[in-house]
Scaffold this motif. Sequence first.
Motif, PDB file in Angstrom:
ATOM      1  N   LEU A 292       0.828  -1.211   0.000  1.00 37.90           N
ATOM      2  CA  LEU A 292       0.000   0.000   0.000  1.00 37.90           C
ATOM      3  C   LEU A 292       0.861   1.261   0.000  1.00 37.90           C
ATOM      4  O   LEU A 292       0.587   2.218  -0.746  1.00 37.90           O
ATOM      5  CB  LEU A 292      -0.936  -0.002   1.206  1.00 37.90           C
ATOM      6  N   VAL A 293       1.908   1.274   0.800  1.00 35.99           N
ATOM      7  CA  VAL A 293       2.796   2.446   0.829  1.00 35.99           C
ATOM      8  C   VAL A 293       3.445   2.660  -0.538  1.00 35.99           C
ATOM      9  O   VAL A 293       3.586   3.799  -1.008  1.00 35.99           O
ATOM     10  CB  VAL A 293       3.868   2.285   1.926  1.00 35.99           C
ATOM     11  N   LEU A 297       2.915   6.540  -2.298  1.00 39.54           N
ATOM     12  CA  LEU A 297       3.972   7.559  -2.237  1.00 39.54           C
ATOM     13  C   LEU A 297       4.037   8.434  -3.501  1.00 39.54           C
ATOM     14  O   LEU A 297       4.111   9.663  -3.401  1.00 39.54           O
ATOM     15  CB  LEU A 297       5.326   6.896  -1.990  1.00 39.54           C
ATOM     16  N   PRO A 298       4.027   7.851  -4.715  1.00 35.77           N
ATOM     17  CA  PRO A 298       4.125   8.698  -5.911  1.00 35.77           C
ATOM     18  C   PRO A 298       3.024   9.755  -6.029  1.00 35.77           C
ATOM     19  O   PRO A 298       3.311  10.889  -6.458  1.00 35.77           O
ATOM     20  CB  PRO A 298       4.072   7.684  -7.063  1.00 35.77           C
ATOM     21  N   ALA A 304       1.534  17.402  -5.361  1.00 35.68           N
ATOM     22  CA  ALA A 304       2.287  18.578  -4.929  1.00 35.68           C
ATOM     23  C   ALA A 304       2.874  19.351  -6.109  1.00 35.68           C
ATOM     24  O   ALA A 304       2.978  20.584  -6.069  1.00 35.68           O
ATOM     25  CB  ALA A 304       3.403  18.159  -3.965  1.00 35.68           C
ATOM     26  N   LEU A 305       3.252  18.652  -7.181  1.00 40.44           N
ATOM     27  CA  LEU A 305       3.860  19.307  -8.344  1.00 40.44           C
ATOM     28  C   LEU A 305       2.828  19.835  -9.343  1.00 40.44           C
ATOM     29  O   LEU A 305       3.115  20.783 -10.084  1.00 40.44           O
ATOM     30  CB  LEU A 305       4.793  18.328  -9.062  1.00 40.44           C
ATOM     31  N   LEU A 321       2.420   9.659 -12.091  1.00 44.40           N
ATOM     32  CA  LEU A 321       2.718   9.575 -10.658  1.00 44.40           C
ATOM     33  C   LEU A 321       1.427   9.470  -9.836  1.00 44.40           C
ATOM     34  O   LEU A 321       1.317   8.645  -8.923  1.00 44.40           O
ATOM     35  CB  LEU A 321       3.514  10.798 -10.210  1.00 44.40           C
ATOM     36  N   ILE A 322       0.460  10.312 -10.159  1.00 43.68           N
ATOM     37  CA  ILE A 322      -0.800  10.310  -9.410  1.00 43.68           C
ATOM     38  C   ILE A 322      -1.544   8.992  -9.598  1.00 43.68           C
ATOM     39  O   ILE A 322      -2.180   8.474  -8.666  1.00 43.68           O
ATOM     40  CB  ILE A 322      -1.681  11.496  -9.843  1.00 43.68           C
ATOM     41  N   SER A 323      -1.441   8.417 -10.783  1.00 43.48           N
ATOM     42  CA  SER A 323      -2.258   7.245 -11.109  1.00 43.48           C
ATOM     43  C   SER A 323      -1.844   5.982 -10.376  1.00 43.48           C
ATOM     44  O   SER A 323      -2.608   5.016 -10.335  1.00 43.48           O
ATOM     45  CB  SER A 323      -2.222   6.986 -12.619  1.00 43.48           C
ATOM     46  N   THR A 324      -0.650   5.939  -9.770  1.00 44.00           N
ATOM     47  CA  THR A 324      -0.279   4.724  -9.040  1.00 44.00           C
ATOM     48  C   THR A 324      -1.186   4.477  -7.847  1.00 44.00           C
ATOM     49  O   THR A 324      -1.282   3.350  -7.362  1.00 44.00           O
ATOM     50  CB  THR A 324       1.184   4.787  -8.556  1.00 44.00           C
TER      51      THR A 324
END
Length: 400
Positions: A292-293, A297-298, A304-305, A321-324
Amino acid sequence: MDVRTALKREARALWADGRGAPLVAVATAWGLLVGTRMLYPVVLPSLQETYGLSLAVAGLLVTVLWLFASLGQLPGGVLADRYDERLLMAAGAIVVAAAIAAVVTASTAIVLFVATALWGLGHSLYPIARITFLSHSYPDRLGSALGVTMATGDVGQTVLPPIAAALTVAIAWQVGLGFVIPLLLVGGALIYVTLPARPPAGGSGDSQSLRDALAAFGAFRDPAIGFMGVILFLYIFIWQSFTAFYPTYLTTVKGLSPSTASLLFGFFFAVGVVVKPVAGAAYDRIGMRGSLVAVLLPPVVGFALLPFVEAGWLLVPITALISTMLGSGAVTQSYLADAFPEGTQGTGLGVIRTTTATLGAGGPVLFGVIGEYGYFDEGYLALAVIMAAVILLTLRTPRA
């Protein structure tokens, strides 16, 4: 053993003993249902224009869809313990098809909202029955089987929104949404024909169902389940807030064309096609915490970006990144399914999912209000903070 060999071995195991065809049917219908639900964000600007809706009211419309899809999962879970899952899943697909027919022919905003609520209720019949069916078919590989079906949901969410956007631009939003109606009817028929009949595992009678539901609510007192309930609520809040307005954000704030925004929105789910089976297999092998972590994380970095990215091409890696985070469902739902005994599994999952998803359904309307006042960027920064809190909670989750 390399990755390719491991994937082939996993695929053979999932297909073995006559379980492959039913898995394909369940996954296909799920892909259609989930992909259809993601058409609303694509046609939302057209709905605003047709019915004179503000951003906040448009967000409320999405919230209604998610809210009724959540509220129905408790009775849907009880029914999954009492009746044949293939009947529930087939009925869910058919009811959603009928509801979408009502949406595309709605003469007023009130009718639109009522039809949307029916859409949510029809959708709610499917998720728990899908999980209980898979848990019986794959007692040792639930994470992998669930990851595969959830990945097909992302295939639907990748393929269907761009088609809807193209049809909306070329013809009308009613066509962009209504083209899925015959597909859903075929999916419901495929479920009924392919899946074997299964005797219900639970007890009988309304009083027994009520006792099971009350006992499942009591499961929140278990620290492991209670922590997972909070994690699931926060994740659903983030996911629904993000998906409801991401195409709108890309067009109004980042300046992308509607077609480009829909392709990027589809790309968000395309990554999930890979992430979800991997996350499910990771749950089976290394457990809940690590898997889960790894998928949460991504998105912290991506959220944030996102407000600071101006170049259009940079939105592709940010979206990836968000889609993970899409992989978290295969982990959390497998974990919760393993936490309840067979006879009350559907009821327990229904209680957990209804409670967390009902609370999380407030995300779209809240995010719509934030966008109405011009604070979309600040909203995404807030999602990054909430996602970081979810990771901290995951690391502190008691072992079951």
